[in-house]
Design a protein around this motif. Structure first.
Motif: not given
Ligand code: AMP
Ligand code: GLY
Length: 424
Positions: A231-246, A415-424
């Motif tokens: 399973g997949t989710i997009a966008p990934s909440p882990y991938y912030t603007r700062e990380i994207a620029a880096r 699916i997406g549970k961990k990412a949602l928890e991290a985003a909170r």
């Protein structure tokens, strides 16, 4: 235009669905395709994705004027060179550039030479040297990787010395992954959230797509065996603007420049498998193609015509091609056959319930003689949905998944549970 997509999974269904809506497409073929792709394209189930000479003959005989080899095997085997030499332009890297996925020794050496952040490593083409290296190692886990393609199974995370020695022997002596284990890479174990960034590149310009997160283990809570992706989710909440620029500065641009400098510019979809470590983003792996099931959440969010982007990549004019994204999020839940990723049975009829606002890409299905869809693989269906945000997309996908039946069907409920928890 007459198009040909090469491959048979949910990724190829997602690509075919995005291409077929373009007004310039007169006909779409898929080799071999599957039961879902057959609804929007003419499938050629008798030719395998790796039968490159047969594919070339088919394409020439049917007037194909653009081809998309979407799976790793045909790309690494040189499908693009073969077709382009026959006068059929393609979206995808030639054989030399596809080595970025086809050989881990190549990709690790590339990253080392051009200072692209990745796990520290050593590579070996001789079992005794690899075994001696493991014997003197003091930090575990160690990650042991077969050099070549191994259906996603060629990576072993060895928790201790005996497991690492066994993994080296399996790969290099017993040849568990065939010639793919003639050489191996042994690398440092990294930790952090994993993010997949697919990108369009014509070798000079690189345009990252919306970042996604795959769920590779078979069971809830990241338990069970590694799979092709559950399973997949997009966008990934882990991938912030700062990380994207880096990532753009430290990884994406250096990679395409490195490929140019090595004389094998990469054209197509370059997939960065990243780990966001405490020291910054690092490359876990490159793939020379769209991810599966990443494509199934990324492509529905694309707000530009996929075919126009493919043509620009092939022509080397990506810098002049707009690539826009829809707001919101997408989720994909993979319904698999009981027993997957180990032994499973196929041929079970599938009943589809109310889809609501979800949509389905077929991954492992075929049409029975009476036209009904039956299971034909380990990963069977990809139930996908979009929403204003991730919880909405997940809710719609799960509601539809609950209404689909076939004998032995199972799917992950988190699916997406961990990412949602991290985003909170
Ligand atoms: P791959 O087949 O290269 O995608 O690797 C499969 C999975 O193994 C990755 O998605 C990671 O979760 C894990 N992995 C690969 N390399 C490393 C590493 N150096 N450290 C930690 N985990 C890794
Ligand atoms: N989903 C991981 C891959 O396509 O390699």
């Amino acid at each position: 235009m007459i198009l040909l997509v090469i491959g048979s999974g949910g990724r190829e269904h997602a690509i075919a669905a995005a291409l077929v809506k373009h007004p310039a497409v007169a006909k779409l073929y898929a080799i071999p395709g599957n039961g879902g792709i057959a609804e929007i394209a003419e499938c050629v189930p008798d030719i395998k994705a790796t039968e490159l000479v047969k594919i070339r003959e088919f394409a020439l005989a049917h007037g194909v004027n653009f081809a998309i080899p979407a799976a790793d095997d045909p790309l690494v085997a040189g499908a693009v060179d073969l077709l382009e030499n026959a006068g059929i332009p393609c979206f995808g890297p030639g054989k030399a550039a596809a080595a970025i996925e086809g050989s881990k020794v190549f990709s690790k050496a590339l990253m080392q030479k051009y200072n692209i952040p990745t796990a520290a490593f050593a590579d070996f083409s001789e079992p005794n040297a690899a075994l001696a290296y493991v014997e003197q190692a003091s930090t575990f886990p160690l990650v042991i990787k077969a050099d070549g393609l191994a259906l996603g199974k060629g990576v072993i995370i060895a928790p201790d010395k005996p497991a690492a020695l066994a993994a080296v022997r399996d790969m290099m002596e017993t040849k568990k992954f065939g010639a793919s284990g003639n050489s191996i890479v042994i690398e440092e174990f990294l930790t952090g959230p994993e993010v997949s960034v697919l990108s369009f590149t014509d070798g000079k310009t690189i345009v990252p797509m919306v970042a996604s997160t795959d769920h590779k283990r078979a069971k809830d809570g990241d338990g069970g065996l590694n799979t092709g992706g559950m399973g997949t989710i997009a966008p990934s909440p882990y991938y912030t603007r700062e990380i994207a620029a880096r990532c753009m500065e430290e990884i994406f641009l250096p990679t395409i420049r490195a490929m140019q400098a090595e004389g094998c510019p990469f054209k197509g979809c370059l997939y960065f498998g990243l780990m966001l470590t405490a020291q910054g983003p690092k490359v876990i792996e490159y793939n020379c193609r769209f991810g599966d099931p990443e494509a199934q959440v990324v492509l529905p969010l694309l707000d530009s015509e996929l075919l126009d982007i493919f043509l620009a990549v092939q022509a080397g004019t990506l810098d002049r091609c707009p690539v826009r994204w829809k707001p919101g999020a997408a989720a994909c839940v993979v319904i698999a056959s009981g027993g997957y990723p180990e032994k499973y049975q196929t041929g079970f009829p599938i009943t589809f319930g109310a889809l609501g606002e979800a949509f389905i890409y077929h991954a492992g299905t075929k049409r029975a003689a009476d036209g009904t869809a039956v299971t034909a693989g380990g990963r069977v269906l990809n139930v996908c949905a979009m929403g204003a945000d991730l919880p909405q997309a997940l809710q719609k996908a799960y509601a539809a998944a609950a209404d689909i039946c076939f004998e032995g069907a199972f799917y992950r409920k988190d699916i997406g549970k961990k990412a949602l928890e991290a985003a909170r």
